[in-house]
Design a protein around this motif. Sequence first.
Motif, PDB file in Angstrom:
ATOM      1  N   VAL A  20       0.855  -1.182   0.000  1.00 51.35           N
ATOM      2  CA  VAL A  20       0.000   0.000   0.000  1.00 51.35           C
ATOM      3  C   VAL A  20       0.894   1.236   0.000  1.00 51.35           C
ATOM      4  O   VAL A  20       1.849   1.322   0.782  1.00 51.35           O
ATOM      5  N   VAL A  21       0.583   2.170  -0.894  1.00 50.27           N
ATOM      6  CA  VAL A  21       1.362   3.409  -0.966  1.00 50.27           C
ATOM      7  C   VAL A  21       1.056   4.250   0.266  1.00 50.27           C
ATOM      8  O   VAL A  21      -0.115   4.523   0.560  1.00 50.27           O
ATOM      9  N   PRO A  22       2.090   4.671   0.992  1.00 50.11           N
ATOM     10  CA  PRO A  22       1.846   5.509   2.172  1.00 50.11           C
ATOM     11  C   PRO A  22       1.222   6.852   1.768  1.00 50.11           C
ATOM     12  O   PRO A  22       1.562   7.400   0.717  1.00 50.11           O
ATOM     13  N   PRO A  23       0.332   7.372   2.583  1.00 47.66           N
ATOM     14  CA  PRO A  23      -0.286   8.672   2.283  1.00 47.66           C
ATOM     15  C   PRO A  23       0.762   9.779   2.202  1.00 47.66           C
ATOM     16  O   PRO A  23       1.771   9.748   2.903  1.00 47.66           O
ATOM     17  N   VAL A  24       0.486  10.781   1.335  1.00 45.17           N
ATOM     18  CA  VAL A  24       1.386  11.931   1.228  1.00 45.17           C
ATOM     19  C   VAL A  24       0.879  13.108   2.058  1.00 45.17           C
ATOM     20  O   VAL A  24       1.484  14.174   2.044  1.00 45.17           O
ATOM     21  N   ALA A  25      -0.239  12.916   2.774  1.00 44.19           N
ATOM     22  CA  ALA A  25      -0.803  13.958   3.639  1.00 44.19           C
ATOM     23  C   ALA A  25      -1.597  13.256   4.743  1.00 44.19           C
ATOM     24  O   ALA A  25      -1.373  12.080   5.013  1.00 44.19           O
ATOM     25  N   VAL A  26      -2.547  13.964   5.348  1.00 43.29           N
ATOM     26  CA  VAL A  26      -3.293  13.428   6.483  1.00 43.29           C
ATOM     27  C   VAL A  26      -4.574  12.740   5.986  1.00 43.29           C
ATOM     28  O   VAL A  26      -5.609  13.388   5.807  1.00 43.29           O
ATOM     29  N   TYR A  27      -4.472  11.455   5.700  1.00 41.60           N
ATOM     30  CA  TYR A  27      -5.602  10.621   5.289  1.00 41.60           C
ATOM     31  C   TYR A  27      -5.152   9.168   5.355  1.00 41.60           C
ATOM     32  O   TYR A  27      -3.976   8.887   5.615  1.00 41.60           O
ATOM     33  N   ALA A  60      -8.642   6.360  -1.144  1.00 45.28           N
ATOM     34  CA  ALA A  60      -8.163   7.724  -1.370  1.00 45.28           C
ATOM     35  C   ALA A  60      -7.698   7.786  -2.817  1.00 45.28           C
ATOM     36  O   ALA A  60      -7.512   6.751  -3.475  1.00 45.28           O
ATOM     37  N   GLY A  61      -7.489   8.976  -3.316  1.00 44.17           N
ATOM     38  CA  GLY A  61      -6.925   9.102  -4.657  1.00 44.17           C
ATOM     39  C   GLY A  61      -5.557   8.451  -4.693  1.00 44.17           C
ATOM     40  O   GLY A  61      -4.714   8.716  -3.846  1.00 44.17           O
ATOM     41  N   GLN A  62      -5.368   7.573  -5.659  1.00 45.80           N
ATOM     42  CA  GLN A  62      -4.103   6.848  -5.790  1.00 45.80           C
ATOM     43  C   GLN A  62      -3.291   7.465  -6.914  1.00 45.80           C
ATOM     44  O   GLN A  62      -3.781   7.633  -8.030  1.00 45.80           O
ATOM     45  N   LEU A  63      -2.045   7.803  -6.608  1.00 45.49           N
ATOM     46  CA  LEU A  63      -1.139   8.371  -7.596  1.00 45.49           C
ATOM     47  C   LEU A  63      -0.359   7.244  -8.280  1.00 45.49           C
ATOM     48  O   LEU A  63      -0.287   6.126  -7.763  1.00 45.49           O
ATOM     49  N   PRO A  64       0.263   7.525  -9.419  1.00 51.58           N
ATOM     50  CA  PRO A  64       1.028   6.494 -10.123  1.00 51.58           C
ATOM     51  C   PRO A  64       2.409   6.276  -9.492  1.00 51.58           C
ATOM     52  O   PRO A  64       3.451   6.503 -10.103  1.00 51.58           O
ATOM     53  N   MET A  65       2.404   5.823  -8.245  1.00 52.65           N
ATOM     54  CA  MET A  65       3.636   5.556  -7.513  1.00 52.65           C
ATOM     55  C   MET A  65       4.061   4.116  -7.779  1.00 52.65           C
ATOM     56  O   MET A  65       3.244   3.199  -7.709  1.00 52.65           O
ATOM     57  N   ARG A  66       5.330   3.958  -8.095  1.00 51.41           N
ATOM     58  CA  ARG A  66       5.919   2.631  -8.268  1.00 51.41           C
ATOM     59  C   ARG A  66       7.281   2.663  -7.591  1.00 51.41           C
ATOM     60  O   ARG A  66       8.096   3.539  -7.886  1.00 51.41           O
ATOM     61  N   ASP A  67       7.499   1.739  -6.675  1.00 54.65           N
ATOM     62  CA  ASP A  67       8.772   1.670  -5.944  1.00 54.65           C
ATOM     63  C   ASP A  67       9.115   3.003  -5.272  1.00 54.65           C
ATOM     64  O   ASP A  67      10.264   3.454  -5.295  1.00 54.65           O
ATOM     65  N   ASN A  75      -2.383   0.301  -7.462  1.00 55.89           N
ATOM     66  CA  ASN A  75      -2.239   0.818  -6.101  1.00 55.89           C
ATOM     67  C   ASN A  75      -3.584   0.831  -5.378  1.00 55.89           C
ATOM     68  O   ASN A  75      -3.650   0.580  -4.166  1.00 55.89           O
ATOM     69  N   ALA A  76      -4.670   1.101  -6.100  1.00 56.40           N
ATOM     70  CA  ALA A  76      -6.004   1.053  -5.501  1.00 56.40           C
ATOM     71  C   ALA A  76      -6.346  -0.377  -5.085  1.00 56.40           C
ATOM     72  O   ALA A  76      -6.942  -0.594  -4.023  1.00 56.40           O
ATOM     73  N   ILE A  77      -5.960  -1.351  -5.898  1.00 63.20           N
ATOM     74  CA  ILE A  77      -6.196  -2.758  -5.550  1.00 63.20           C
ATOM     75  C   ILE A  77      -5.482  -3.080  -4.238  1.00 63.20           C
ATOM     76  O   ILE A  77      -6.042  -3.761  -3.371  1.00 63.20           O
ATOM     77  N   ALA A  78      -4.260  -2.586  -4.076  1.00 68.32           N
ATOM     78  CA  ALA A  78      -3.527  -2.816  -2.823  1.00 68.32           C
ATOM     79  C   ALA A  78      -4.272  -2.211  -1.643  1.00 68.32           C
ATOM     80  O   ALA A  78      -4.403  -2.848  -0.584  1.00 68.32           O
ATOM     81  N   ALA A  79      -4.779  -0.986  -1.814  1.00 71.68           N
ATOM     82  CA  ALA A  79      -5.514  -0.332  -0.726  1.00 71.68           C
ATOM     83  C   ALA A  79      -6.797  -1.095  -0.402  1.00 71.68           C
ATOM     84  O   ALA A  79      -7.144  -1.273   0.773  1.00 71.68           O
ATOM     85  N   ILE A  80      -7.492  -1.562  -1.430  1.00 74.22           N
ATOM     86  CA  ILE A  80      -8.725  -2.326  -1.218  1.00 74.22           C
ATOM     87  C   ILE A  80      -8.414  -3.640  -0.509  1.00 74.22           C
ATOM     88  O   ILE A  80      -9.101  -4.022   0.441  1.00 74.22           O
ATOM     89  N   ARG A  81      -7.369  -4.333  -0.943  1.00 71.88           N
ATOM     90  CA  ARG A  81      -7.017  -5.611  -0.306  1.00 71.88           C
ATOM     91  C   ARG A  81      -6.640  -5.414   1.157  1.00 71.88           C
ATOM     92  O   ARG A  81      -6.907  -6.285   1.995  1.00 71.88           O
ATOM     93  N   SER A  82      -6.050  -4.257   1.499  1.00 77.47           N
ATOM     94  CA  SER A  82      -5.675  -4.009   2.894  1.00 77.47           C
ATOM     95  C   SER A  82      -6.902  -3.960   3.797  1.00 77.47           C
ATOM     96  O   SER A  82      -6.799  -4.204   5.003  1.00 77.47           O
TER      97      SER A  82
END
Length: 155
Positions: free
Chosen positions: A18-25, A38-45, A73-80
Amino acid sequence: MPTPEERLAALGLSVPDVVPPVAVYVPAVRSGDHVYTAGQLPMRDGALMATGKVGAEVSAEDAYACARQCALNAIAAIRSIAGDLSTVRIVKVVAFVASTPDFTGQPGVANGASELLGEVFGDAGVHARSAVGVPVLPLDAPVEVEVIAEIVGAA
């Protein structure tokens, strides 16, 4: 019938951390049988795949790939939240595309997310969607995607 994880593996992909949040959420929250990401950005590694505006610094093809990563990344957040992706149905996708004023290909960019969700979830990946052009996104990302999913058979 293959599981979502097996379908991902067949595509040469796996669910990332799961991509760590970049702000308070938080990356995702459950309300009843629904999971809202949350809105998922195109973060990879740990880094954005691209920065800039679609139609200027970022091509439509690269933005499509970014939208695909956002969906992963949204799939990762949903699976969490859901645990087992086999219990998930995708309900709604909203794709935000930071683009130049003359760029009108937001739906094609958003297809990067929609097509991946369809490949991973099959019929349970068919969803409603909005694709919106915006002037700027966090960290100068070209694409941001949020997903609403339903946990089917939830108690």
